[in-house]
Design a protein around this motif. Sequence first.
Motif, PDB file in Angstrom:
ATOM      1  N   PRO A 239       0.779  -1.214  -0.057  1.00 21.17           N
ATOM      2  CA  PRO A 239      -0.080  -0.039   0.096  1.00 21.17           C
ATOM      3  C   PRO A 239       0.923   1.389  -0.101  1.00 21.17           C
ATOM      4  O   PRO A 239       0.432   2.187   0.106  1.00 21.17           O
ATOM      5  N   TYR A 240       2.061   0.961  -0.287  1.00 21.67           N
ATOM      6  CA  TYR A 240       3.019   2.390   0.169  1.00 21.67           C
ATOM      7  C   TYR A 240       2.829   3.517  -0.833  1.00 21.67           C
ATOM      8  O   TYR A 240       3.485   4.744  -0.648  1.00 21.67           O
ATOM      9  N   ASP A 241       2.090   3.324  -2.165  1.00 18.69           N
ATOM     10  CA  ASP A 241       2.060   4.391  -3.048  1.00 18.69           C
ATOM     11  C   ASP A 241       0.455   4.634  -3.000  1.00 18.69           C
ATOM     12  O   ASP A 241       0.135   5.558  -4.052  1.00 18.69           O
ATOM     13  N   ASN A 242      -0.176   4.203  -2.075  1.00 20.14           N
ATOM     14  CA  ASN A 242      -1.785   4.280  -2.120  1.00 20.14           C
ATOM     15  C   ASN A 242      -2.248   5.012  -0.969  1.00 20.14           C
ATOM     16  O   ASN A 242      -1.713   5.225   0.013  1.00 20.14           O
ATOM     17  N   SER A 243      -3.538   5.333  -1.073  1.00 14.02           N
ATOM     18  CA  SER A 243      -4.244   6.107   0.145  1.00 14.02           C
ATOM     19  C   SER A 243      -4.225   5.259   1.193  1.00 14.02           C
ATOM     20  O   SER A 243      -4.789   5.737   2.342  1.00 14.02           O
ATOM     21  N   GLN A 244      -4.252   4.197   1.217  1.00 16.47           N
ATOM     22  CA  GLN A 244      -4.041   2.944   2.348  1.00 16.47           C
ATOM     23  C   GLN A 244      -3.112   3.614   3.268  1.00 16.47           C
ATOM     24  O   GLN A 244      -3.150   3.822   4.616  1.00 16.47           O
ATOM     25  N   MET A 245      -2.140   4.228   2.596  1.00 13.13           N
ATOM     26  CA  MET A 245      -0.835   4.880   3.386  1.00 13.13           C
ATOM     27  C   MET A 245      -0.852   6.368   3.481  1.00 13.13           C
ATOM     28  O   MET A 245      -0.584   6.902   4.562  1.00 13.13           O
ATOM     29  N   TYR A 246      -1.770   7.180   2.387  1.00 10.89           N
ATOM     30  CA  TYR A 246      -1.778   8.450   2.501  1.00 10.89           C
ATOM     31  C   TYR A 246      -3.134   8.747   2.056  1.00 10.89           C
ATOM     32  O   TYR A 246      -3.772   9.136   1.052  1.00 10.89           O
ATOM     33  N   PRO A 247      -4.059   8.695   3.460  1.00  6.06           N
ATOM     34  CA  PRO A 247      -5.399   8.717   3.294  1.00  6.06           C
ATOM     35  C   PRO A 247      -5.853  10.149   2.825  1.00  6.06           C
ATOM     36  O   PRO A 247      -5.338  11.189   3.329  1.00  6.06           O
ATOM     37  N   PHE A 248      -7.183  10.240   2.364  1.00  2.45           N
ATOM     38  CA  PHE A 248      -7.862  11.504   2.029  1.00  2.45           C
ATOM     39  C   PHE A 248      -8.543  11.844   3.209  1.00  2.45           C
ATOM     40  O   PHE A 248      -9.140  11.081   4.057  1.00  2.45           O
ATOM     41  N   ALA A 249      -8.559  13.048   3.606  1.00  5.58           N
ATOM     42  CA  ALA A 249      -9.156  13.664   4.869  1.00  5.58           C
ATOM     43  C   ALA A 249     -10.734  13.307   4.944  1.00  5.58           C
ATOM     44  O   ALA A 249     -11.195  12.965   6.029  1.00  5.58           O
ATOM     45  N   ASP A 250     -11.377  13.274   3.905  1.00  6.46           N
ATOM     46  CA  ASP A 250     -12.829  13.060   4.085  1.00  6.46           C
ATOM     47  C   ASP A 250     -13.507  11.808   3.297  1.00  6.46           C
ATOM     48  O   ASP A 250     -14.485  11.936   2.804  1.00  6.46           O
ATOM     49  N   GLU A 251     -12.610  10.814   2.864  1.00  5.51           N
ATOM     50  CA  GLU A 251     -12.992   9.740   1.840  1.00  5.51           C
ATOM     51  C   GLU A 251     -12.113   8.555   2.629  1.00  5.51           C
ATOM     52  O   GLU A 251     -11.226   8.674   3.120  1.00  5.51           O
ATOM     53  N   PRO A 252     -12.817   7.289   2.311  1.00  7.45           N
ATOM     54  CA  PRO A 252     -12.349   6.064   2.611  1.00  7.45           C
ATOM     55  C   PRO A 252     -11.125   5.833   1.798  1.00  7.45           C
ATOM     56  O   PRO A 252     -11.037   6.310   0.666  1.00  7.45           O
ATOM     57  N   PRO A 253      -9.945   4.941   2.034  1.00 11.12           N
ATOM     58  CA  PRO A 253      -9.011   4.609   1.317  1.00 11.12           C
ATOM     59  C   PRO A 253      -9.523   3.909  -0.238  1.00 11.12           C
ATOM     60  O   PRO A 253     -10.464   3.218  -0.177  1.00 11.12           O
ATOM     61  N   GLY A 254      -8.731   4.208  -1.044  1.00 15.89           N
ATOM     62  CA  GLY A 254      -9.193   3.504  -2.514  1.00 15.89           C
ATOM     63  C   GLY A 254      -8.934   4.504  -3.399  1.00 15.89           C
ATOM     64  O   GLY A 254      -8.955   5.879  -3.360  1.00 15.89           O
TER      65      GLY A 254
END
Length: 375
Positions: A239-254
Amino acid sequence: MSWRRSPLADRHRALGSALEDWNGMETAWTYTASDLADEHEAVRTKAALMDVSGLRKVHLVGPHSHHVLQRATTRDVRKIYPGRSVYACMLNDGGKFTDDCILYRTGPNSWMVVLGSGTGYEEITKDVLGKNAALLFDDDLQDLSLQGPVAVEYLARHVPGIRELKYFHHLQTTLFGKHVMISRTGYTGERGYEIFCKAEDATEIWDTIVAEGRPIGIVPASFTALDWLRVESYLLFFPYDNSQMYPFADEPPGDTLWELGLDFTVSPGKVGFRGAEEHARLKGRERFKIFGVVADSDKPLDAGDVLYADGKKVGIVTCGMYSRATGRSLAIARMDVAVAREGTPLQVEGQSGHCAAVAHPINFDDPEKKKRNAA
């Protein structure tokens, strides 16, 4: 916390690895016996042998096996013939990336699927239910990756026909009298091969390649060397390049395939795979883009370094590397769509300090993929 034992653990410890965990497997993240820059240069100029057995490997067999993969992955698997393999992605119902994999067709109704560290295994497991198919998790099978320009020269001494093996093809053969499957695939951007072998044969195969390969420049390389190589070659790591690592403030990961630059993995005209409708709907609605960074620095950027343009935060570095051979500091980053254009001036701030940079398309090392496709 590793629950998957490595038959090469003693070899890795002898090279100075503490055997950290990845994907539940004892993994040699680094070696104290060698320098990462030397390992990186070996792959680019000679070859290196790496243990990537932490990848999860499953066998899928039965008359409905292709129906399972047709639903679970983005590729039209009906076009894959025995002896061929293909890189594919897996999505959730919302059209967001959950894992990637390589699909190896080993027979009319049989496949091997090599998965990353997402939820792909769990998704395939659910898709098998109610089908005339069976799924077997194979932790006995080890994956030794021999990558670099002299890899084919070495293997040609022992494996007839290896020079003719095309990119993303594989063959069943023997190596040092051991039954193996050799695939012309890898995670480096170089011409390379993955050797799939039984756990009981892994140490002999490893030792023999290291000993015989030393005179022509083949060395053992650690898992972290892959980070340096993948940055140059635009190879993402969940997940190192993904939003699982760098989440959005108002959205779930993905993240969508459009955002990750992986939309090419959807076979033309294919529908009916998990998340297909949402994938199509989300085209043109990218919230960010994966893009490259060339930094004015003599050291690598760090994951988490922040990118600015005109004083505004526009992105974040996910993985950086510095090439001693080319004198370039390169990185993969998640950045705003508006600045993900070649030549956009950037400023980097973070653990690595402050420096100027520019946005740059990736792949850095071999944009036309001539090395990995070489005849």
